[in-house]
Enzyme design. Structure first.
Site, PDB file in Angstrom:
ATOM      1  N   HIS A   1      23.201  57.235 -32.815  1.00 26.89           N
ATOM      2  CA  HIS A   1      23.258  56.755 -31.433  1.00 26.89           C
ATOM      3  C   HIS A   1      24.179  55.530 -31.285  1.00 26.89           C
ATOM      4  O   HIS A   1      25.130  55.541 -30.523  1.00 26.89           O
ATOM      5  CB  HIS A   1      21.858  56.369 -30.959  1.00 26.89           C
ATOM      6  CG  HIS A   1      20.829  57.448 -31.113  1.00 26.89           C
ATOM      7  ND1 HIS A   1      20.759  58.575 -30.320  1.00 26.89           N
ATOM      8  CD2 HIS A   1      19.803  57.576 -31.997  1.00 26.89           C
ATOM      9  CE1 HIS A   1      19.752  59.329 -30.701  1.00 26.89           C
ATOM     10  NE2 HIS A   1      19.147  58.758 -31.704  1.00 26.89           N
TER      11      HIS A   1
HETATM   12  O1  RIB Z   1      16.770  55.766 -28.944  1.00 31.42           O
HETATM   13  C1  RIB Z   1      17.718  55.397 -29.912  1.00 31.42           C
HETATM   14  C2  RIB Z   1      17.890  53.921 -29.953  1.00 31.42           C
HETATM   15  O2  RIB Z   1      16.645  53.287 -30.293  1.00 31.42           O
HETATM   16  C3  RIB Z   1      18.882  53.459 -31.035  1.00 31.42           C
HETATM   17  O3  RIB Z   1      19.508  52.274 -30.627  1.00 31.42           O
HETATM   18  C4  RIB Z   1      17.983  53.205 -32.205  1.00 31.42           C
HETATM   19  O4  RIB Z   1      18.563  52.286 -33.131  1.00 31.42           O
HETATM   20  C5  RIB Z   1      16.789  52.579 -31.529  1.00 31.42           C
HETATM   21  O5  RIB Z   1      17.094  51.199 -31.281  1.00 31.42           O
END
Ligand code: RIB
Ligand code: CA
Length: 321
Positions: free
Chosen positions: A239
C-alpha cells in the site's frame, strides 16, 4: 529539482518499503523528516522501526520524531495480527544507533513547515492523527503544504472492517479534519493499492545476498503468507510504497477528482471513506483519487531503487575500509 518531503508513518512492512524507496531517491526527494504515529503497532515501536529502517538504508541524517500514541478520540487499534509483534514481520533489522529527535512529531511537523523556504509535500502512510493535530495547533501551516499524498480509505470494501480501511478506521476524526482542510490531496485508496501486489514475478529477482534487498525479500516472503490470508494469494499488497512511487513516477498513475467524506459516527461504518467516484453528490471534489497504476513498471523501478541503495552501501563501506 529535489522535492522536500515529510513522511508521517506507522512502520509497518509496507511503510518500511516506502521509506527505503524514498531514501534511495536522493536525487529526486529531500526527506527533511520522518514523523511516527501509533497505528500498525504502538508508537514506541513504530518509532524504533523507523530508526532501524533509516539505519538499514544507511541514512542517519534524516531526523525521526515520535508522535501521537493514540487517535484523537477513539481507542487505539493496532494490527500485530498482520505485521507481527514488532511491526516488521519478516525483517530482522539491527538496532538503531541513534535515538528519536526532539521535539514531539506534531511540533516538529509544524516547525519544519514554518521554517521551510518552499511548501513541503507531506506523505501520510498511517493514521492521520499527527497531521490533524498539527493543523489544529497551527492552521497557518496549511499554506506551507504543497500537497498531501495519503494512503487510506477504500471505494469499496475495507480491510480492517467490511466498511473501513485501517488508517482511516484507527483515527476517523483525524481523517475528517484533513479532508476538510482544503489542502490539495492525492489519495491512494485500497482499490488502487491492492493492484500493487509484491508478487514473485514482480520482485522475485532481488538479490538475497545484498543487505537491503535481502531484508525486503524476507519481509515479502513472510507477507506473502499473510497476503493469502487477506485474499491476495500472489503476495501482499504494498500500500504505502504507492505514495512515494507517485512522487517519483507520476506517469504510472491515473485518477480523478472526487469528493471524499469520512464517517466518524460509532457503528459498523465508522472510519468508512465515501468516495464519490461517479460525481453523484453536489459536493465539490476535495481529493484527487487514484484508480489505476502500472504495477509491473512500478515494481521494476522499485527494484532498481533498492539495488541502488545496496550499491551505495557497498561504496560507503569500501570508502570506510
Ligand atoms: O490499510 C493499509 C494501511 O494501514 C497501510 O498504510 C498499512 O501500513 C497500515 O498502516
Ligand atoms: Ca502504514
Amino acid at each position: 529539482m529535489k522535492h522536500p518531503i515529510l513522511i508521517d508513518t506507522d512502520p509497518g512492512p509496507d511503510d518500511a518499503l516506502a521509506i527505503l524507496l524514498a531514501l534511495s531517491a536522493r536525487d529526486a526527494l529531500d526527506v527533511v523528516g520522518i514523523t511516527t504515529v501509533a497505528g500498525n503497532v504502538p508508537v514506541a515501536q513504530t518509532t524504533l522501526n523507523a530508526l532501524r529502517i533509516c539505519e538499514l538504508a544507511g541514512d542517519l541524517d534524516v531526523p525521526v520524531y515520535a508522535g501521537c500514541d493514540r487517535p484523537i478520540l477513539r481507542p487505539l487499534h493496532t494490527a500485530e495480527f498482520i505485521c507481527g509483534k514488532d511491526g516488521l514481520a519478516g525483517m530482522k533489522l539491527a538496532d538503531a544507533s541513534r535515538a528519536p529527535a526532539a521535539p514531539h512529531a506534531v511540533n516538529a511537523m509544524i516547525d519544519h513547515l514554518r521554517q521551510s523556504d518552499v511548501p513541503l509535500r507531506l506523505c501520510a502512510l498511517g493514521p492521520l492523527t499527527n497531521i490533524a493535530l498539527a493543523l489544529r495547533m497551527a492552521p497557518d501551516i496549511a499554506a506551507k503544504i504543497d500537497r498531501l499524498i495519503i494512503m487510506g480509505g477504500a471505494r469499496d470494501l475495507g480491510n480492517i472492517t467490511a466498511a473501513a480501511e485501517f488508517n482511516f478506521f484507527v483515527d476517523p476524526h483525524a481523517a475528517a479534519i484533513v479532508f476538510d482542510s482544503a489542502i490539495p490531496i492525492t489519495l491512494f485508496p485500497l482499490n488502487a493499492t491492492y493492484q500493487a501486489v509484491a508478487s514473485t514475478e514482480r520482485l522475485g529477482d532481488l538479490d538475497g545476498t545484498a543487505p537491503v534487498q535481502a531484508q525486503v525479500l524476507s519481509m515479502l516472503r513472510r507477507n506473502r503468507a499473510g497476503g493469502a490470508a487477506l485474499g491476495g494469494d500472489k503476495g501482499h499488497p504494498m500500500h504505502d510504497p504507492c505514495v512515494i512511487a507517485y512522487l517519483l513516477w507520476p506517469d504510472l498513475f491515473e485518477g480523478r477528482d472526487c469528493h471524499v467524506a469520512i464517517e466518524t459516527a460509532e457503528g459498523p461504518t465508522v472510519g468508512r471513506s465515501t468516495i464519490d467516484w461517479w460525481g453523484r453528490s453536489q459536493e465539490p471534489p476535495n481529493a484527487h483519487v487514484i484508480g489505476a497504476l502500472d504495477a509491473d513498471q512500478m515494481f521494476a523501478r522499485v527494484a532498481v531503487s533498492l539495488r541502488s541503495l545496496d550499491h551505495r552501501h557497498e561504496s560507503d563501506s569500501k570508502a570506510k575500509s
